[in-house]
Design a protein around this motif. Structure first.
Motif, PDB file in Angstrom:
ATOM      1  N   ALA A  62       0.834  -1.208   0.000  1.00  0.00           N
ATOM      2  CA  ALA A  62       0.000   0.000   0.000  1.00  0.00           C
ATOM      3  C   ALA A  62       0.866   1.255   0.000  1.00  0.00           C
ATOM      4  CB  ALA A  62      -0.939  -0.004   1.205  1.00  0.00           C
ATOM      5  N   MET A  63       2.035   1.174   0.625  1.00  0.00           N
ATOM      6  CA  MET A  63       2.936   2.336   0.646  1.00  0.00           C
ATOM      7  C   MET A  63       3.539   2.609  -0.728  1.00  0.00           C
ATOM      8  SD  MET A  63       5.071   2.054   4.206  1.00  0.00           S
ATOM      9  CE  MET A  63       4.265   1.952   5.810  1.00  0.00           C
ATOM     10  N   ASP A  82      14.353  -4.293   8.070  1.00  0.00           N
ATOM     11  CA  ASP A  82      14.910  -3.683   6.864  1.00  0.00           C
ATOM     12  C   ASP A  82      13.832  -3.542   5.788  1.00  0.00           C
ATOM     13  OD1 ASP A  82      17.409  -3.500   8.018  1.00  0.00           O
ATOM     14  OD2 ASP A  82      18.125  -5.402   7.175  1.00  0.00           O
ATOM     15  N   VAL A  83      12.919  -4.498   5.747  1.00  0.00           N
ATOM     16  CA  VAL A  83      11.844  -4.454   4.751  1.00  0.00           C
ATOM     17  C   VAL A  83      10.979  -3.210   4.958  1.00  0.00           C
ATOM     18  CG1 VAL A  83       9.733  -5.581   3.934  1.00  0.00           C
ATOM     19  CG2 VAL A  83      11.773  -6.949   4.433  1.00  0.00           C
ATOM     20  N   LEU A  84      10.585  -2.947   6.209  1.00  0.00           N
ATOM     21  CA  LEU A  84       9.759  -1.780   6.500  1.00  0.00           C
ATOM     22  C   LEU A  84      10.515  -0.493   6.195  1.00  0.00           C
ATOM     23  CD1 LEU A  84       7.315  -0.331   7.650  1.00  0.00           C
ATOM     24  CD2 LEU A  84       8.232  -0.731   9.961  1.00  0.00           C
ATOM     25  N   LEU A  85      11.757  -0.394   6.649  1.00  0.00           N
ATOM     26  CA  LEU A  85      12.531   0.829   6.434  1.00  0.00           C
ATOM     27  C   LEU A  85      12.753   1.086   4.946  1.00  0.00           C
ATOM     28  CD1 LEU A  85      15.156   0.447   9.303  1.00  0.00           C
ATOM     29  CD2 LEU A  85      13.192   1.999   9.246  1.00  0.00           C
ATOM     30  N   ASP A  86      13.052   0.035   4.202  1.00  0.00           N
ATOM     31  CA  ASP A  86      13.270   0.197   2.760  1.00  0.00           C
ATOM     32  C   ASP A  86      11.992   0.633   2.056  1.00  0.00           C
ATOM     33  OD1 ASP A  86      15.928  -0.479   2.944  1.00  0.00           O
ATOM     34  OD2 ASP A  86      15.648  -2.576   2.349  1.00  0.00           O
ATOM     35  N   THR A  87      10.856   0.123   2.502  1.00  0.00           N
ATOM     36  CA  THR A  87       9.579   0.504   1.892  1.00  0.00           C
ATOM     37  C   THR A  87       9.282   1.977   2.132  1.00  0.00           C
ATOM     38  OG1 THR A  87       8.723  -1.736   2.246  1.00  0.00           O
ATOM     39  CG2 THR A  87       7.114  -0.014   1.778  1.00  0.00           C
ATOM     40  N   SER A 111      14.641   5.559   9.616  1.00  0.00           N
ATOM     41  CA  SER A 111      14.653   5.417   8.157  1.00  0.00           C
ATOM     42  C   SER A 111      15.723   6.276   7.503  1.00  0.00           C
ATOM     43  CB  SER A 111      13.281   5.799   7.580  1.00  0.00           C
ATOM     44  OG  SER A 111      13.078   7.203   7.653  1.00  0.00           O
ATOM     45  N   GLY A 112      16.232   7.265   8.240  1.00  0.00           N
ATOM     46  CA  GLY A 112      17.269   8.140   7.699  1.00  0.00           C
ATOM     47  C   GLY A 112      16.753   9.327   6.919  1.00  0.00           C
ATOM     48  N   LEU A 113      15.429   9.455   6.787  1.00  0.00           N
ATOM     49  CA  LEU A 113      14.854  10.536   5.981  1.00  0.00           C
ATOM     50  C   LEU A 113      15.036  11.906   6.624  1.00  0.00           C
ATOM     51  CD1 LEU A 113      11.455   8.921   4.895  1.00  0.00           C
ATOM     52  CD2 LEU A 113      13.676   8.826   3.758  1.00  0.00           C
ATOM     53  N   ALA A 114      15.222  11.920   7.940  1.00  0.00           N
ATOM     54  CA  ALA A 114      15.280  13.198   8.650  1.00  0.00           C
ATOM     55  C   ALA A 114      16.699  13.625   8.994  1.00  0.00           C
ATOM     56  CB  ALA A 114      14.448  13.111   9.933  1.00  0.00           C
ATOM     57  N   GLU A 115      17.680  12.961   8.445  1.00  0.00           N
ATOM     58  CA  GLU A 115      19.071  13.269   8.779  1.00  0.00           C
ATOM     59  C   GLU A 115      19.370  14.751   8.567  1.00  0.00           C
ATOM     60  OE1 GLU A 115      22.827  11.717  10.131  1.00  0.00           O
ATOM     61  OE2 GLU A 115      20.803  10.883  10.031  1.00  0.00           O
ATOM     62  N   GLY A 116      19.793  15.428   9.648  1.00  0.00           N
ATOM     63  CA  GLY A 116      20.114  16.838   9.568  1.00  0.00           C
ATOM     64  C   GLY A 116      18.911  17.756   9.478  1.00  0.00           C
TER      65      GLY A 116
END
Length: 316
Positions: A62-63, A82-87, A111-116
């Protein structure tokens, strides 16, 4: 119509799961503007923290097609696969807006999306988030933060504010107010989380002089208000008033007053045809230059651009 994928997981709070479904999902008497899909890494039945179970039909696929991915809370000690984070990362790379509600900021961070970048979370977990992810700018002084492709909110009820903000951004003020009215909440709640951190409050509301002072100031937003005059209105010295106001609200009196003026200006821009100069006068800024300065400093935009985005879209 936008597609929204809302993550569910075993043991989560059903309240947090229900907020995006309630605000963004179909409601009585209002047309649906979102296709809301609750999804899980492993679809099926699983327990919640409230003692009853739920059944989720959709998987993480769905994502893959969602315009908005909502992560409505997370357990700070829970390890994401890892599956959730990669999705989540793929959805974001594809152009989806990722929304972390309350402690969902931990999953956003993982997830790394907010780095900085700036993220908001529940004030109780802010220090832990800072400690675990030192490269984030963690805020516990606002109810939500919109970074465009990344939106995060403070705890529990602030998730309602954040989801209403999404409606307001996507469909304008008028639609957001209709949704707020339907679920009986304030259409726009300003302020910081500091007002919700436990502080001593008089047992008798009639004795709350700071509340009286706030009421007095709100009735005079179009007028100059000096700190001495403000303190005198509730028979307090300037020093005592300043100390008690910060203890009560977590903010200085002048900072709180500025936010109230900006809220007044924002509302006038969204709902009236008044010139920017008149809006500045009515909200107590005195001049359009002063209004533009504070509007950009605190809201990151200009009065004209705000009106273009919200006044016109609310009438589409």
């Amino acid at each position: 119509m936008r597609t929204v994928a809302v993550l569910a997981y075993p043991g989560m709070s059903p309240f947090h799961l229900s907020v995006p479904c309630l605000v963004l999902g179909e409601r009585r008497g209002l047309p649906s503007r979102y296709d809301v899909l609750v999804c899980a890494e492993e679809p099926g039945s699983f327990p919640t923290s409230a003692g009853f179970g739920i059944t989720v039909d959709h998987g993480l696929e769905a994502m893959e097609r969602a315009d908005v991915v909502v992560l409505p809370s997370w357990e700070p000690g829970l390890v994401a696969s890892d599956v959730l984070l990669d999705t989540i990362r793929r959805a974001h790379t594809r152009g989806a807006t990722v929304v972390g509600l309350c402690v969902g900021a931990f999953l956003v961070a993982e997830s790394g999306l907010a780095e900085g970048r700036e993220v908001v979370t529940h004030w109780r977990f802010a220090d832990e988030l800072r400690s675990r992810y030192p490269h984030l700018k963690v805020r516990a002084d606002v109810l939500w933060s919109d970074q465009g492709d990344l939106v995060t909110s403070a705890g529990t009820a602030a998730s309602l504010d954040c989801c209403l903000h999404l409606v307001r951004t996507h469909h304008g003020v008028e639609i957001a107010e209709q949704v707020a009215r339907d679920i009986v909440v304030a259409p726009h709640r300003s302020g910081s989380q500091a007002q919700y951190i436990p502080v001593p409050v008089p047992p008798d509301p009639a004795d709350d002089v700071i509340e009286k002072a706030m009421v007095w100031a709100r009735a005079r937003l179009d007028q100059p208000v000096s700190l001495d005059e403000w303190a005198g209105a509730v028979a307090m010295s300037r020093r005592t008033f300043t100390r008690q106001f910060r203890a009560r609200t977590g903010s200085s009196g002048q900072a709180w007053l500025l936010r109230q003026r900006l809220d007044r200006a924002r509302l006038l821009l969204e709902t009236t045809d008044l010139s920017v100069e008149r809006v500045a006068t009515e909200s107590g800024f005195g001049s359009s230059d002063a209004l533009r300065h504070h509007f950009h400093g605190l809201l990151g935009t200009t009065p004209q651009r705000h009106r273009q985005e919200f006044y016109s879209t609310s009438r589409m």
